[in-house]
Design a protein around this motif. Structure first.
Motif, PDB file in Angstrom:
ATOM      1  N   GLU A  86       0.824  -1.211   0.000  1.00 12.88           N
ATOM      2  CA  GLU A  86       0.000   0.000   0.000  1.00 12.88           C
ATOM      3  C   GLU A  86       0.859   1.262   0.000  1.00 12.88           C
ATOM      4  OE1 GLU A  86      -3.136   2.028   3.014  1.00 12.88           O
ATOM      5  OE2 GLU A  86      -3.517  -0.079   2.503  1.00 12.88           O
ATOM      6  N   GLU A  87       1.950   1.250   0.734  1.00 12.70           N
ATOM      7  CA  GLU A  87       2.851   2.405   0.769  1.00 12.70           C
ATOM      8  C   GLU A  87       3.565   2.591  -0.572  1.00 12.70           C
ATOM      9  OE1 GLU A  87       3.276   4.746   3.220  1.00 12.70           O
ATOM     10  OE2 GLU A  87       1.514   3.750   4.051  1.00 12.70           O
ATOM     11  N   ARG A  88       3.941   1.473  -1.212  1.00 15.60           N
ATOM     12  CA  ARG A  88       4.575   1.580  -2.536  1.00 15.60           C
ATOM     13  C   ARG A  88       3.614   2.157  -3.550  1.00 15.60           C
ATOM     14  NH1 ARG A  88       6.677  -4.213  -3.664  1.00 15.60           N
ATOM     15  NH2 ARG A  88       5.037  -4.654  -2.181  1.00 15.60           N
ATOM     16  N   VAL A  89       2.357   1.730  -3.493  1.00  9.84           N
ATOM     17  CA  VAL A  89       1.352   2.269  -4.408  1.00  9.84           C
ATOM     18  C   VAL A  89       1.206   3.773  -4.192  1.00  9.84           C
ATOM     19  CG1 VAL A  89      -1.113   2.251  -4.977  1.00  9.84           C
ATOM     20  CG2 VAL A  89       0.109   0.092  -4.661  1.00  9.84           C
ATOM     21  N   ARG A  90       1.130   4.182  -2.950  1.00 12.03           N
ATOM     22  CA  ARG A  90       1.010   5.604  -2.635  1.00 12.03           C
ATOM     23  C   ARG A  90       2.230   6.379  -3.144  1.00 12.03           C
ATOM     24  NH1 ARG A  90      -0.051   5.838   3.080  1.00 12.03           N
ATOM     25  NH2 ARG A  90      -2.010   4.941   2.454  1.00 12.03           N
ATOM     26  N   LEU A  91       3.414   5.808  -2.982  1.00 10.93           N
ATOM     27  CA  LEU A  91       4.635   6.446  -3.450  1.00 10.93           C
ATOM     28  C   LEU A  91       4.651   6.582  -4.969  1.00 10.93           C
ATOM     29  CD1 LEU A  91       7.484   7.566  -2.943  1.00 10.93           C
ATOM     30  CD2 LEU A  91       8.311   5.199  -2.963  1.00 10.93           C
ATOM     31  N   ASP A 131       2.093   6.594  -7.005  1.00 10.19           N
ATOM     32  CA  ASP A 131       1.082   7.571  -7.397  1.00 10.19           C
ATOM     33  C   ASP A 131       1.598   8.992  -7.200  1.00 10.19           C
ATOM     34  OD1 ASP A 131      -1.620   8.322  -8.247  1.00 10.19           O
ATOM     35  OD2 ASP A 131      -1.865   8.988  -6.170  1.00 10.19           O
ATOM     36  N   SER A 132       2.233   9.243  -6.088  1.00  6.92           N
ATOM     37  CA  SER A 132       2.776  10.579  -5.816  1.00  6.92           C
ATOM     38  C   SER A 132       3.842  10.964  -6.838  1.00  6.92           C
ATOM     39  CB  SER A 132       3.373  10.636  -4.413  1.00  6.92           C
ATOM     40  OG  SER A 132       2.386  10.454  -3.450  1.00  6.92           O
ATOM     41  N   GLN A 180       2.276  11.749 -10.208  1.00  8.13           N
ATOM     42  CA  GLN A 180       1.610  13.056 -10.206  1.00  8.13           C
ATOM     43  C   GLN A 180       2.604  14.196 -10.392  1.00  8.13           C
ATOM     44  OE1 GLN A 180      -1.426  13.802  -7.272  1.00  8.13           O
ATOM     45  NE2 GLN A 180      -2.028  11.658  -7.277  1.00  8.13           N
TER      46      GLN A 180
END
Length: 74
Positions: free
Chosen positions: A16-21, A23-24, A27
């Motif tokens: 989940e943290e890798r996905v968030r990273l 995505d960031s 962007q």
């Protein structure tokens, strides 16, 4: 810190943290156009409402791919 070190550290994060990273980071390359994001959100909400109210019926993914293979011969 070197790029390789950052990559190694990022790879060790929970999914989940890798996905968030990711995505960031994406962007920063392609900033979100708020009007486009709002339009997509409105479309997603309308489609969910259509499903919830039975105005449309969902088609299972395997059926969709079966139809695509039949249509395109693959």
């Amino acid at each position: 810190m070197k790029t390789a070190d950052l990559l190694n550290e990022a790879a060790s994060l929970p999914l989940e943290e890798r996905v968030r990273l990711v995505d960031s980071l994406l962007q920063t390359l392609n900033p979100v156009d708020e009007s486009v994001a709002a339009a997509w959100l409105a479309t997603a909400r309308r489609r969910l409402d259509d499903l919830d109210s039975d105005r449309v019926k969902a088609v299972p993914g395997d059926k969709v791919f079966e139809n695509v293979r039949r249509h395109f011969g693959k």
